[in-house]
Design an enzyme around this catalytic site. Structure first.
Site, mmCIF file in Angstrom:
data_model
loop_
_atom_site.group_PDB
_atom_site.id
_atom_site.type_symbol
_atom_site.label_atom_id
_atom_site.label_comp_id
_atom_site.label_asym_id
_atom_site.label_seq_id
_atom_site.Cartn_x
_atom_site.Cartn_y
_atom_site.Cartn_z
ATOM 1 N N LYS A 273 -8.067 -6.477 7.045
ATOM 2 C CA LYS A 273 -7.878 -4.906 6.473
ATOM 3 C C LYS A 273 -8.844 -4.267 5.957
ATOM 4 O O LYS A 273 -9.800 -4.740 5.098
ATOM 5 C CB LYS A 273 -6.721 -5.203 5.568
ATOM 6 C CG LYS A 273 -5.401 -5.636 6.043
ATOM 7 C CD LYS A 273 -4.428 -5.790 4.997
ATOM 8 C CE LYS A 273 -4.845 -6.901 3.693
ATOM 9 N NZ LYS A 273 -3.549 -6.909 2.794
ATOM 10 N N THR B 51 -1.009 3.921 -3.722
ATOM 11 C CA THR B 51 -1.080 2.978 -2.837
ATOM 12 C C THR B 51 -0.629 1.519 -3.249
ATOM 13 O O THR B 51 -1.005 0.491 -2.659
ATOM 14 C CB THR B 51 -2.652 2.946 -2.340
ATOM 15 O OG1 THR B 51 -3.734 2.829 -3.509
ATOM 16 C CG2 THR B 51 -2.956 4.215 -1.543
ATOM 17 N N GLY C 11 0.974 -1.894 -3.728
ATOM 18 C CA GLY C 11 1.949 -2.593 -2.723
ATOM 19 C C GLY C 11 1.542 -2.377 -1.316
ATOM 20 O O GLY C 11 2.278 -2.745 -0.370
ATOM 21 N N THR C 12 0.546 -1.672 -0.884
ATOM 22 C CA THR C 12 0.210 -1.389 0.606
ATOM 23 C C THR C 12 0.191 -2.786 1.328
ATOM 24 O O THR C 12 0.771 -2.772 2.337
ATOM 25 C CB THR C 12 -0.905 -0.499 0.630
ATOM 26 O OG1 THR C 12 -0.868 0.592 -0.174
ATOM 27 C CG2 THR C 12 -1.246 -0.227 1.967
ATOM 28 N N GLY C 13 -0.765 -3.506 0.554
ATOM 29 C CA GLY C 13 -0.812 -4.925 1.498
ATOM 30 C C GLY C 13 0.521 -5.815 1.660
ATOM 31 O O GLY C 13 0.678 -6.264 2.584
ATOM 32 N N CYS C 14 1.306 -5.713 0.482
ATOM 33 C CA CYS C 14 2.550 -6.353 0.596
ATOM 34 C C CYS C 14 3.485 -5.804 1.615
ATOM 35 O O CYS C 14 3.922 -6.443 2.625
ATOM 36 C CB CYS C 14 3.301 -6.363 -0.782
ATOM 37 S SG CYS C 14 2.418 -6.894 -2.285
#
Length: 299
Positions: free
Chosen positions: A195, A232, A234-237
């Protein structure tokens, strides 16, 4: 009570009407933007039923994580196996695992039940700098040698990929595609999504490296405008959960990533005009988007 007007509903299970199901193995975020709470909101938006096993209790808000209390591996195992003895999911999303024992426990369960479409977001350190485990060396080792080889896709961000490469004794100062190749080779998973949210520039670029049946490597870039939003959290979750939702609905990995990326861009864009919390606020989990490909596959 008069029951004459109550319809007669058969108790027999109808598999044809069964919704797509994912199992989320994640930490709990009481502020609601990341972890298990964010996973469930993402899945609901994408029309997927989410089950959950909690790996850690966190003390956090939009400004900071001040404490993490890990769930013991035995209790994590009991949660997951109780669910799996009743319902086998179409995909699995794995988020924060707070100890090496929890990592090996999850790996053993994946093998035992033959779980498919496994997506792992390796949370090593929170965005506020709080380590997810007291023994990062053991955590990295167990991830790399026990869990990742069982995964369909692993989704590290740039700091996480650098952390794992350092632990493996590999150079980190190379192109994103070269980093992805190194991780794919060492982890033996089917695919790595590196990412690009922590990089600079007007675009956020993610790199997908996927191993083919003939062991050739497929590489694809996913570009999106870098949006100016402080929300942003929690974007990866959410991204890894959205990928799991796509896999649960039968999409190929590259298509599941495509849909997930478009969902995340929409959720970030929708959060730009909101103000929830004093720090890094949550995504717009109510976001909808009209991209024809997404609508065809996830609605």
């Amino acid at each position: 009570m008069n029951h004459s007007n109550i319809p007669n509903v058969s108790s027999a299970a109808d598999e044809s009407s069964r919704p797509p199901v994912i199992l989320c193995i994640s930490g709990s975020d009481p502020s609601g933007g990341a972890g298990m709470q964010g996973d469930i909101k993402t899945a609901m938006n994408l029309g997927v039923f989410a089950m959950g096993a909690v790996t850690a209790l966190t003390v956090q808000n939009t400004q900071e994580v001040s404490d993490i209390v890990p769930i013991e591996a035995a209790l994590l195992k009991a949660q997951i196996e109780k669910v799996l003895d009743d319902i086998i999911p179409d995909a699995v999303k794995i988020g924060m695992l707070p100890s090496g024992d929890c990592v090996t426990t999850v790996a053993e369960i994946i093998r035992k039940y033959g779980l498919k479409n496994v997506v792992t977001d390796p949370v090593i350190r929170t965005s506020s700098g709080y380590d997810s485990s007291t023994d990062l060396s053991e955590l990295a080792h167990n991830y790399s040698y026990y869990l990742f080889p069982l995964c369909d896709i692993v989704t590290p961000n740039i700091p996480e990929s650098d952390f794992f490469l350092n632990m493996l004794g590999e150079e980190t100062d190379c192109t994103p595609s070269a980093v992805g190749m190194k991780l794919l080779s060492r982890w033996k998973c089917d695919a790595v999504l590196l990412k690009g949210g922590h990089s600079s520039g007007s675009e956020s670029v993610d790199f997908l490296l996927k191993r083919s049946l003939t062991d050739d490597i497929y590489c694809r870039e996913y570009k999106a405008p870098r949006l100016n939003s402080r929300n942003t959290h929690g974007t990866g979750c959410a991204l890894s959960t959205a990928i799991a939702c796509g896999l649960a609905k039968g999409l190929a990995i590259e298509d599941a990533v495509d849909v997930a990326k478009k969902f995340i861009s929409s959720a970030i864009a929708g959060s730009c005009g909101t103000s929830l919390g004093k720090g890094t606020g949550p995504l717009d989990f109510f976001s909808t988007y009209s991209d024809d490909f997404c609508v065809r596959h996830l609605k």
